[in-house]
Design a protein around this motif. Structure first.
Motif, PDB file in Angstrom:
ATOM      1  N   SER A  28      37.195  31.600  46.030  1.00  0.00           N
ATOM      2  CA  SER A  28      36.526  32.535  47.112  1.00  0.00           C
ATOM      3  C   SER A  28      37.148  33.866  47.180  1.00  0.00           C
ATOM      4  O   SER A  28      37.003  34.599  47.807  1.00  0.00           O
ATOM      5  N   THR A  30      37.796  37.499  46.760  1.00  0.00           N
ATOM      6  CA  THR A  30      37.053  38.737  46.649  1.00  0.00           C
ATOM      7  C   THR A  30      37.731  39.823  45.901  1.00  0.00           C
ATOM      8  O   THR A  30      36.893  40.515  45.240  1.00  0.00           O
ATOM      9  N   SER A  51      35.336  40.803  42.873  1.00  0.00           N
ATOM     10  CA  SER A  51      35.079  39.599  42.128  1.00  0.00           C
ATOM     11  C   SER A  51      33.577  39.426  41.358  1.00  0.00           C
ATOM     12  O   SER A  51      33.348  38.546  40.636  1.00  0.00           O
ATOM     13  N   ASN A  52      32.912  40.557  41.816  1.00  0.00           N
ATOM     14  CA  ASN A  52      31.431  40.408  41.141  1.00  0.00           C
ATOM     15  C   ASN A  52      31.428  41.341  39.858  1.00  0.00           C
ATOM     16  O   ASN A  52      30.356  41.686  39.521  1.00  0.00           O
ATOM     17  N   MET A  53      32.606  41.673  39.485  1.00  0.00           N
ATOM     18  CA  MET A  53      32.723  42.508  38.166  1.00  0.00           C
ATOM     19  C   MET A  53      33.330  41.639  37.186  1.00  0.00           C
ATOM     20  O   MET A  53      33.925  40.874  37.153  1.00  0.00           O
ATOM     21  N   ASP A  54      32.956  42.007  35.938  1.00  0.00           N
ATOM     22  CA  ASP A  54      33.708  41.414  34.671  1.00  0.00           C
ATOM     23  C   ASP A  54      34.427  42.064  33.931  1.00  0.00           C
ATOM     24  O   ASP A  54      35.451  41.417  33.556  1.00  0.00           O
ATOM     25  N   LYS A  67      35.084  34.748  35.970  1.00  0.00           N
ATOM     26  CA  LYS A  67      35.102  34.149  37.398  1.00  0.00           C
ATOM     27  C   LYS A  67      34.769  32.247  37.245  1.00  0.00           C
ATOM     28  O   LYS A  67      35.211  31.663  38.014  1.00  0.00           O
TER      29      LYS A  67
END
Lengths: 112, 111
Positions: A28, A30, A51-54, A67
């Motif tokens: 979880s 972020t 967390s939504n980036m590579d 992730k």
């Protein structure tokens, strides 16, 4: 529980690239941070990734995030002797509070 | 602009004594956290305060307490010191939601 694992040591030649790896358990998280600590000093924030980036690139630093595998890496291009330090990856734990979770860190030694 | 400042930088205490460590956050930062770093290990979370309220507590005994003042500075108190409390105590501040800036720490030695 929340855990972070890093290899303890990394030795590279000046001018080469360094790659420091980190695995974590808190899915979880972020934000995931990289800190640098020189002997006897506090922690210096180097970079972070959401967390939504590579991937995130910041001058000589490149952060890669997988992730799915909960794997984070920090690549330092053109490593210099001044980069010798301990590097900590620190996911931001969110189960209870905004706390950073640290492992034992990776000691990077750069030799000429 | 001043970073996170901690005082004192070093101190030596005897077992059983009490200690107070102080931290001034970056101007405008309302969140302050405390971490303990034992030699050879990574920092361990002790407390987080935001807007003067405790937001989180790590796995530390009740001998450890903290508070945050109206100007957002903070104190960490440790009672009945043990040899195992010897460590670098780090304070960090942020606007909230991560991105913590750390101070240089207070090195506590208990003898």
């Amino acid at each position: 529980g929340e855990d972070v694992e890093q290899s303890l040591f990394l030795s590279v030649r000046e001018g080469d690239s360094s790659v420091i790896n980190c695995t974590y358990t808190d899915s979880s998280s972020t934000y995931l941070y990289w800190y640098k600590q020189e002997p006897g000093a506090g922690l210096q924030l180097l970079t972070y990734i959401f967390s939504n980036m590579d991937m995130k690139q910041d001058q000589r630093l490149t952060v890669l995030l997988n992730k799915k595998d909960k794997h984070l890496s920090l690549r330092i291009a053109d490593t210099q002797t001044g980069d010798s330090a301990i590097y900590f990856c620190a996911p931001l734990g969110t189960y209870n509070t905004d706390k950073l979770i640290f492992g034992t860190g990776t000691r990077l030694q750069v030799f000429p | 602009d001043a970073g996170v400042t901690q005082s004192p930088t070093h101190l030596i205490k005897t077992r059983g004594q009490h200690v107070t460590l102080r931290c001034s956050p970056i101007s405008g930062h309302k969140s302050v956290s405390w971490y303990q770093q034992v030699l050879g290990q990574g920092p361990q979370f002790i407390f987080q305060y935001y807007e003067k309220e405790e937001r989180g507590r790590g796995n530390f005994p009740d001998r450890f307490s903290a508070r945050q003042f109206p100007n957002y500075s903070s104190e960490l108190n440790v009672n009945a010191l043990l040899l195992g409390d010897s460590a670098l105590y780090l304070c960090a501040s942020s606007l909230g939601g991560g991105g913590y800036t750390f101070g240089s720490g207070t090195r506590l030695t208990v003898v």
